[in-house]
Design a protein around this motif. Structure first.
Motif, PDB file in Angstrom:
ATOM      1  N   PHE A 163       0.850  -1.177   0.000  1.00 17.31           N
ATOM      2  CA  PHE A 163       0.000   0.000   0.000  1.00 17.31           C
ATOM      3  C   PHE A 163       0.899   1.245   0.000  1.00 17.31           C
ATOM      4  O   PHE A 163       2.076   1.181   0.287  1.00 17.31           O
ATOM      5  CB  PHE A 163      -0.885   0.011   1.250  1.00 17.31           C
ATOM      6  CG  PHE A 163      -1.760  -1.200   1.401  1.00 17.31           C
ATOM      7  CD1 PHE A 163      -3.031  -1.237   0.845  1.00 17.31           C
ATOM      8  CD2 PHE A 163      -1.309  -2.317   2.098  1.00 17.31           C
ATOM      9  CE1 PHE A 163      -3.841  -2.351   0.981  1.00 17.31           C
ATOM     10  CE2 PHE A 163      -2.122  -3.446   2.239  1.00 17.31           C
ATOM     11  CZ  PHE A 163      -3.381  -3.459   1.678  1.00 17.31           C
ATOM     12  N   GLY A 164       0.275   2.392  -0.286  1.00 17.42           N
ATOM     13  CA  GLY A 164       1.050   3.615  -0.171  1.00 17.42           C
ATOM     14  C   GLY A 164       1.198   4.389  -1.480  1.00 17.42           C
ATOM     15  O   GLY A 164       0.363   4.259  -2.370  1.00 17.42           O
ATOM     16  N   PRO A 165       2.318   5.151  -1.560  1.00 10.08           N
ATOM     17  CA  PRO A 165       3.375   5.316  -0.567  1.00 10.08           C
ATOM     18  C   PRO A 165       2.864   5.844   0.776  1.00 10.08           C
ATOM     19  O   PRO A 165       1.736   6.333   0.871  1.00 10.08           O
ATOM     20  CB  PRO A 165       4.325   6.327  -1.222  1.00 10.08           C
ATOM     21  CG  PRO A 165       4.059   6.215  -2.680  1.00 10.08           C
ATOM     22  CD  PRO A 165       2.583   5.926  -2.787  1.00 10.08           C
ATOM     23  N   VAL A 166       3.718   5.774   1.790  1.00  5.88           N
ATOM     24  CA  VAL A 166       3.331   6.183   3.144  1.00  5.88           C
ATOM     25  C   VAL A 166       2.846   7.628   3.156  1.00  5.88           C
ATOM     26  O   VAL A 166       1.829   7.953   3.764  1.00  5.88           O
ATOM     27  CB  VAL A 166       4.510   6.004   4.128  1.00  5.88           C
ATOM     28  CG1 VAL A 166       4.143   6.548   5.501  1.00  5.88           C
ATOM     29  CG2 VAL A 166       4.917   4.539   4.220  1.00  5.88           C
ATOM     30  N   ALA A 167       3.567   8.514   2.479  1.00  6.99           N
ATOM     31  CA  ALA A 167       3.185   9.933   2.453  1.00  6.99           C
ATOM     32  C   ALA A 167       1.804  10.115   1.840  1.00  6.99           C
ATOM     33  O   ALA A 167       1.025  10.972   2.286  1.00  6.99           O
ATOM     34  CB  ALA A 167       4.220  10.751   1.689  1.00  6.99           C
ATOM     35  N   ASP A 168       1.475   9.330   0.812  1.00 10.53           N
ATOM     36  CA  ASP A 168       0.162   9.433   0.178  1.00 10.53           C
ATOM     37  C   ASP A 168      -0.941   8.966   1.135  1.00 10.53           C
ATOM     38  O   ASP A 168      -2.032   9.547   1.171  1.00 10.53           O
ATOM     39  CB  ASP A 168       0.117   8.596  -1.100  1.00 10.53           C
ATOM     40  CG  ASP A 168       0.959   9.181  -2.213  1.00 10.53           C
ATOM     41  OD1 ASP A 168       1.543  10.273  -2.012  1.00 10.53           O
ATOM     42  OD2 ASP A 168       1.055   8.557  -3.283  1.00 10.53           O
ATOM     43  N   PHE A 169      -0.662   7.903   1.880  1.00  6.84           N
ATOM     44  CA  PHE A 169      -1.638   7.419   2.858  1.00  6.84           C
ATOM     45  C   PHE A 169      -1.922   8.502   3.892  1.00  6.84           C
ATOM     46  O   PHE A 169      -3.085   8.783   4.217  1.00  6.84           O
ATOM     47  CB  PHE A 169      -1.123   6.156   3.544  1.00  6.84           C
ATOM     48  CG  PHE A 169      -1.999   5.675   4.671  1.00  6.84           C
ATOM     49  CD1 PHE A 169      -3.193   5.013   4.408  1.00  6.84           C
ATOM     50  CD2 PHE A 169      -1.640   5.891   5.994  1.00  6.84           C
ATOM     51  CE1 PHE A 169      -4.020   4.570   5.448  1.00  6.84           C
ATOM     52  CE2 PHE A 169      -2.452   5.459   7.036  1.00  6.84           C
ATOM     53  CZ  PHE A 169      -3.641   4.799   6.764  1.00  6.84           C
ATOM     54  N   ALA A 170      -0.872   9.132   4.409  1.00  7.52           N
ATOM     55  CA  ALA A 170      -1.056  10.194   5.407  1.00  7.52           C
ATOM     56  C   ALA A 170      -1.836  11.363   4.819  1.00  7.52           C
ATOM     57  O   ALA A 170      -2.748  11.914   5.464  1.00  7.52           O
ATOM     58  CB  ALA A 170       0.294  10.656   5.931  1.00  7.52           C
ATOM     59  N   ALA A 171      -1.504  11.752   3.591  1.00  7.40           N
ATOM     60  CA  ALA A 171      -2.157  12.901   2.959  1.00  7.40           C
ATOM     61  C   ALA A 171      -3.624  12.630   2.639  1.00  7.40           C
ATOM     62  O   ALA A 171      -4.422  13.567   2.536  1.00  7.40           O
ATOM     63  CB  ALA A 171      -1.411  13.285   1.687  1.00  7.40           C
ATOM     64  N   SER A 172      -3.991  11.365   2.486  1.00  9.13           N
ATOM     65  CA  SER A 172      -5.365  11.027   2.107  1.00  9.13           C
ATOM     66  C   SER A 172      -6.316  10.919   3.295  1.00  9.13           C
ATOM     67  O   SER A 172      -7.517  10.717   3.095  1.00  9.13           O
ATOM     68  CB  SER A 172      -5.384   9.690   1.349  1.00  9.13           C
ATOM     69  OG  SER A 172      -5.054   8.608   2.207  1.00  9.13           O
ATOM     70  N   ARG A 173      -5.801  11.076   4.508  1.00 10.95           N
ATOM     71  CA  ARG A 173      -6.686  10.990   5.673  1.00 10.95           C
ATOM     72  C   ARG A 173      -7.647  12.174   5.683  1.00 10.95           C
ATOM     73  O   ARG A 173      -7.296  13.290   5.306  1.00 10.95           O
ATOM     74  CB  ARG A 173      -5.880  10.978   6.974  1.00 10.95           C
ATOM     75  CG  ARG A 173      -4.909   9.795   7.165  1.00 10.95           C
ATOM     76  CD  ARG A 173      -5.576   8.448   7.017  1.00 10.95           C
ATOM     77  NE  ARG A 173      -5.591   7.991   5.648  1.00 10.95           N
ATOM     78  CZ  ARG A 173      -6.424   7.057   5.171  1.00 10.95           C
ATOM     79  NH1 ARG A 173      -7.327   6.522   5.957  1.00 10.95           N
ATOM     80  NH2 ARG A 173      -6.375   6.692   3.912  1.00 10.95           N
ATOM     81  N   ALA A 174      -8.869  11.943   6.156  1.00  6.77           N
ATOM     82  CA  ALA A 174      -9.923  12.951   6.087  1.00  6.77           C
ATOM     83  C   ALA A 174      -9.790  14.033   7.160  1.00  6.77           C
ATOM     84  O   ALA A 174     -10.404  15.092   7.049  1.00  6.77           O
ATOM     85  CB  ALA A 174     -11.286  12.269   6.207  1.00  6.77           C
ATOM     86  N   CYS A 175      -9.007  13.757   8.219  1.00 11.26           N
ATOM     87  CA  CYS A 175      -8.864  14.692   9.334  1.00 11.26           C
ATOM     88  C   CYS A 175      -7.400  15.075   9.516  1.00 11.26           C
ATOM     89  O   CYS A 175      -6.516  14.444   8.937  1.00 11.26           O
ATOM     90  CB  CYS A 175      -9.400  14.046  10.620  1.00 11.26           C
ATOM     91  SG  CYS A 175     -11.123  13.508  10.510  1.00 11.26           S
ATOM     92  N   PRO A 176      -7.131  16.107  10.329  1.00 10.72           N
ATOM     93  CA  PRO A 176      -5.736  16.521  10.554  1.00 10.72           C
ATOM     94  C   PRO A 176      -4.878  15.368  11.078  1.00 10.72           C
ATOM     95  O   PRO A 176      -5.328  14.553  11.882  1.00 10.72           O
ATOM     96  CB  PRO A 176      -5.859  17.629  11.610  1.00 10.72           C
ATOM     97  CG  PRO A 176      -7.241  18.176  11.414  1.00 10.72           C
ATOM     98  CD  PRO A 176      -8.086  17.004  11.027  1.00 10.72           C
ATOM     99  N   THR A 177      -3.651  15.307  10.588  1.00  9.01           N
ATOM    100  CA  THR A 177      -2.735  14.247  10.998  1.00  9.01           C
ATOM    101  C   THR A 177      -1.433  14.840  11.531  1.00  9.01           C
ATOM    102  O   THR A 177      -1.099  15.999  11.258  1.00  9.01           O
ATOM    103  CB  THR A 177      -2.391  13.306   9.825  1.00  9.01           C
ATOM    104  OG1 THR A 177      -1.754  14.076   8.794  1.00  9.01           O
ATOM    105  CG2 THR A 177      -3.634  12.614   9.290  1.00  9.01           C
TER     106      THR A 177
END
Length: 206
Positions: free
Chosen positions: A66-80
């Motif tokens: 899955f990923g990349p990791v940065a894309d997974f983080a950026a795709s979250r619906a709320c602040p991360t």
């Protein structure tokens, strides 16, 4: 003087952006701040190699990347925000920088109005799959090779196909409580993270 301070601040911001640096975001809610204190989490900036790579969600039999990791983080619906447990930060600081056989845990915090979720990752970006097995040998002894040989073959094939593997999503905490569901099972559905590489078929997902 105020104008000088303003110009200086603007220059510092420009320098940070030019260098590609960023400070981890502060907790957005009291709930998130309380969980950080309870679990001993502190802000952390992951290495670029980890963020740029793909991740597995089952270390013994990874079915997908899955990923990349940065894309997974950026795709979250709320602040991360990226965090690290204080004990892990101390262990990371004391490691031998000349030895690539090392992994550590880090956490992606997702702070939503209906609750805080922590995605607990393992950064393995400094290691090759063979070194990954070497790391496990210190815990599993002679069982490491037969237990993880299939996973290593899968990861080596993915890397050769242009999918660098930098880590693993090991588990998910919701409100500080372990989610019993397998991350590998829920990523494509509940977490809206489609797989990018099929480790069973040995090819990119089209």
């Amino acid at each position: 003087m105020p104008r000088f301070v303003s110009v200086l601040a603007g220059s510092l911001v420009a320098l940070v952006l030019a260098l590609g640096l960023h400070a981890p975001a502060a907790a957005q809610s009291e709930k998130a701040q309380a969980l950080r204190r309870e679990m001993g989490y502190a802000p952390y900036a992951p290495p670029k190699a980890f963020l740029d790579g793909y991740f597995i969600a089952d270390e013994t039999r990874p079915a997908f990347l899955f990923g990349p990791v940065a894309d997974f983080a950026a795709s979250r619906a709320c602040p991360t925000a990226w965090l690290i447990e204080e004990d892990e930060a101390a262990r990371l600081k004391s490691r031998d920088p000349a030895n690539p056989v090392f992994e550590y845990s880090l956490v992606l915090e997702q702070d939503c109005p209906d609750g805080v979720t922590h995605f607990v990752f393992v950064d393995q970006s400094a290691m090759s799959p063979r070194q990954w097995i070497e790391w496990r040998r210190q815990f599993h002894k002679n069982k490491a090779e037969p237990e993880y040989a299939d996973a290593v073959a899968r990861l080596e094939k993915a890397i050769n196909d242009g999918f660098p593997v930098s880590g693993e999503l090991r588990f998910v905490l919701r409100g500080g409580v372990l989610d019993p569901a397998s991350p590998q099972a829920v990523l494509p559905t509940a977490l809206s993270c489609p797989p990018r590489y099929d480790c069973d078929a040995g090819q990119a997902v089209r």
